[in-house]
Design an enzyme around this catalytic site. Sequence first.
Site, PDB file in Angstrom:
ATOM      1  CG  MET A 140     -85.529 -63.679 -18.795  1.00  0.00           C
ATOM      2  SD  MET A 140     -85.496 -63.692 -16.998  1.00  0.00           S
ATOM      3  CE  MET A 140     -85.635 -61.960 -16.639  1.00  0.00           C
TER       4      MET A 140
ATOM      5  CG  LEU B 282     -89.711 -61.178 -27.162  1.00  0.00           C
ATOM      6  CD1 LEU B 282     -89.692 -62.011 -28.446  1.00  0.00           C
ATOM      7  CD2 LEU B 282     -88.398 -61.327 -26.415  1.00  0.00           C
TER       8      LEU B 282
ATOM      9  CG  HIS C  84     -85.916 -58.888 -26.191  1.00  0.00           C
ATOM     10  ND1 HIS C  84     -86.945 -58.285 -25.509  1.00  0.00           N
ATOM     11  CD2 HIS C  84     -85.107 -59.428 -25.249  1.00  0.00           C
ATOM     12  CE1 HIS C  84     -86.782 -58.473 -24.211  1.00  0.00           C
ATOM     13  NE2 HIS C  84     -85.664 -59.145 -24.015  1.00  0.00           N
TER      14      HIS C  84
ATOM     15  CB  VAL D  89     -82.238 -51.015 -28.877  1.00  0.00           C
ATOM     16  CG1 VAL D  89     -83.260 -50.302 -29.759  1.00  0.00           C
ATOM     17  CG2 VAL D  89     -81.392 -51.958 -29.715  1.00  0.00           C
TER      18      VAL D  89
ATOM     19  NE  ARG E  62     -87.287 -56.121 -13.567  1.00  0.00           N
ATOM     20  CZ  ARG E  62     -86.271 -56.964 -13.731  1.00  0.00           C
ATOM     21  NH1 ARG E  62     -85.281 -56.658 -14.557  1.00  0.00           N
ATOM     22  NH2 ARG E  62     -86.236 -58.116 -13.086  1.00  0.00           N
TER      23      ARG E  62
HETATM   24  O1  PAF Z   1     -81.052 -61.149 -20.250  1.00  0.00           O
HETATM   25  C1  PAF Z   1     -82.002 -61.920 -19.973  1.00  0.00           C
HETATM   26  O2  PAF Z   1     -83.130 -61.738 -20.431  1.00  0.00           O
HETATM   27  C2  PAF Z   1     -81.756 -63.091 -19.032  1.00  0.00           C
HETATM   28  O3  PAF Z   1     -80.898 -62.744 -18.008  1.00  0.00           O
HETATM   29  C3  PAF Z   1     -81.269 -64.357 -19.773  1.00  0.00           C
HETATM   30  C4  PAF Z   1     -79.915 -64.132 -20.433  1.00  0.00           C
HETATM   31  C5  PAF Z   1     -82.282 -64.768 -20.818  1.00  0.00           C
HETATM   32  C6  PAF Z   1     -81.113 -65.520 -18.779  1.00  0.00           C
HETATM   33  O4  PAF Z   1     -82.308 -65.816 -18.145  1.00  0.00           O
END
Ligand code: PAF
Length: 289
Positions: free
Chosen positions: A30, A33, A37, A176, A187
């Site tokens: 989402m 990053l 990620h 991580v 967040r």
């Molecule tokens: O983990 C996330 O960031 C979200 O839940 C995902 C898997 C991208 C789905 O919107």
Amino acid sequence: MHVWHDVAAMRRDLWPHRRAGRAVGLVPTMGALHAGHLSLAARAVEECDIVVASVFVNPLQFAPGEDLASYPRDPEGDAGLLESAGVAGMFAPSPERFTPPGRRTTVHVGGLTAGLEGASRPTHFDGVTTIVSKLLHAAWPDRAYFGEKDYQQLVVVRAMVRDLDMPVEIVGCPVVREPDGLAWSSRNVLLSEGQRVHAVALSAALRAAAESWAGDADAARRSLRSTLAAAPGIRLDYAEVVDPDTLEPLAGTVEGPARALVAAWVGTTRLIDNMPLGPGGAGRRRAGR
Ligand code: PAF
């Protein structure tokens, strides 16, 4: 790096790679990053021939009153980080196109979604599984990478893929953490300096549970709950010790692996974290050093 805003364009560009037999990896995110990620992207780049990351703040997984509007967004920063990580393309659809009004289909995984996050956020996982299945259909990857930070999500997505015979391997990647133990989360940037200090209690309590784990699920659950209930600046939502596959709460003596999961409010920010207990868990790894 390619940036696609619609499914057809991404499919058109990925098709020649698929036809040539190259392994496609997908990292669903989402955005906003962070190191968590990027660890997924690094693993995907290592294991696949071509990697796509999706950046989509999925409105379907936020209930009214949750933090959809304030969820951090940084599309340009995300594109730069993905490019440096060796990701070939970023899929960034608009909510109007990807979740248009009038859509009728919801993907629901039963059972696994009822407790833990599902108890506090009853519509959350339908939003996740609906959008993850759309992403999998859009990119048609050989492998898709999810963080264990959202442990219940990982278990739910695995169940969906299994139940629907989706031709993709779901790869779970370890949490991580920042140097003080706080799990990386988009967040975290919403925390004030003081809240950031309080938030460390979550990972500290989990680590203590993992290190003192002696196979007694009730004792571990009690100790997690009392530690976090007493931690300053934290409002505990849940602390559970569950079977890592079924997510059923464990009781009494546990022979096999277990997982501790917690969720708490730190100010107005809701954070989650989890750790393995028992074989393969933090306590065991430490004991083996
Ligand atoms: O983990 C996330 O960031 C979200 O839940 C995902 C898997 C991208 C789905 O919107």
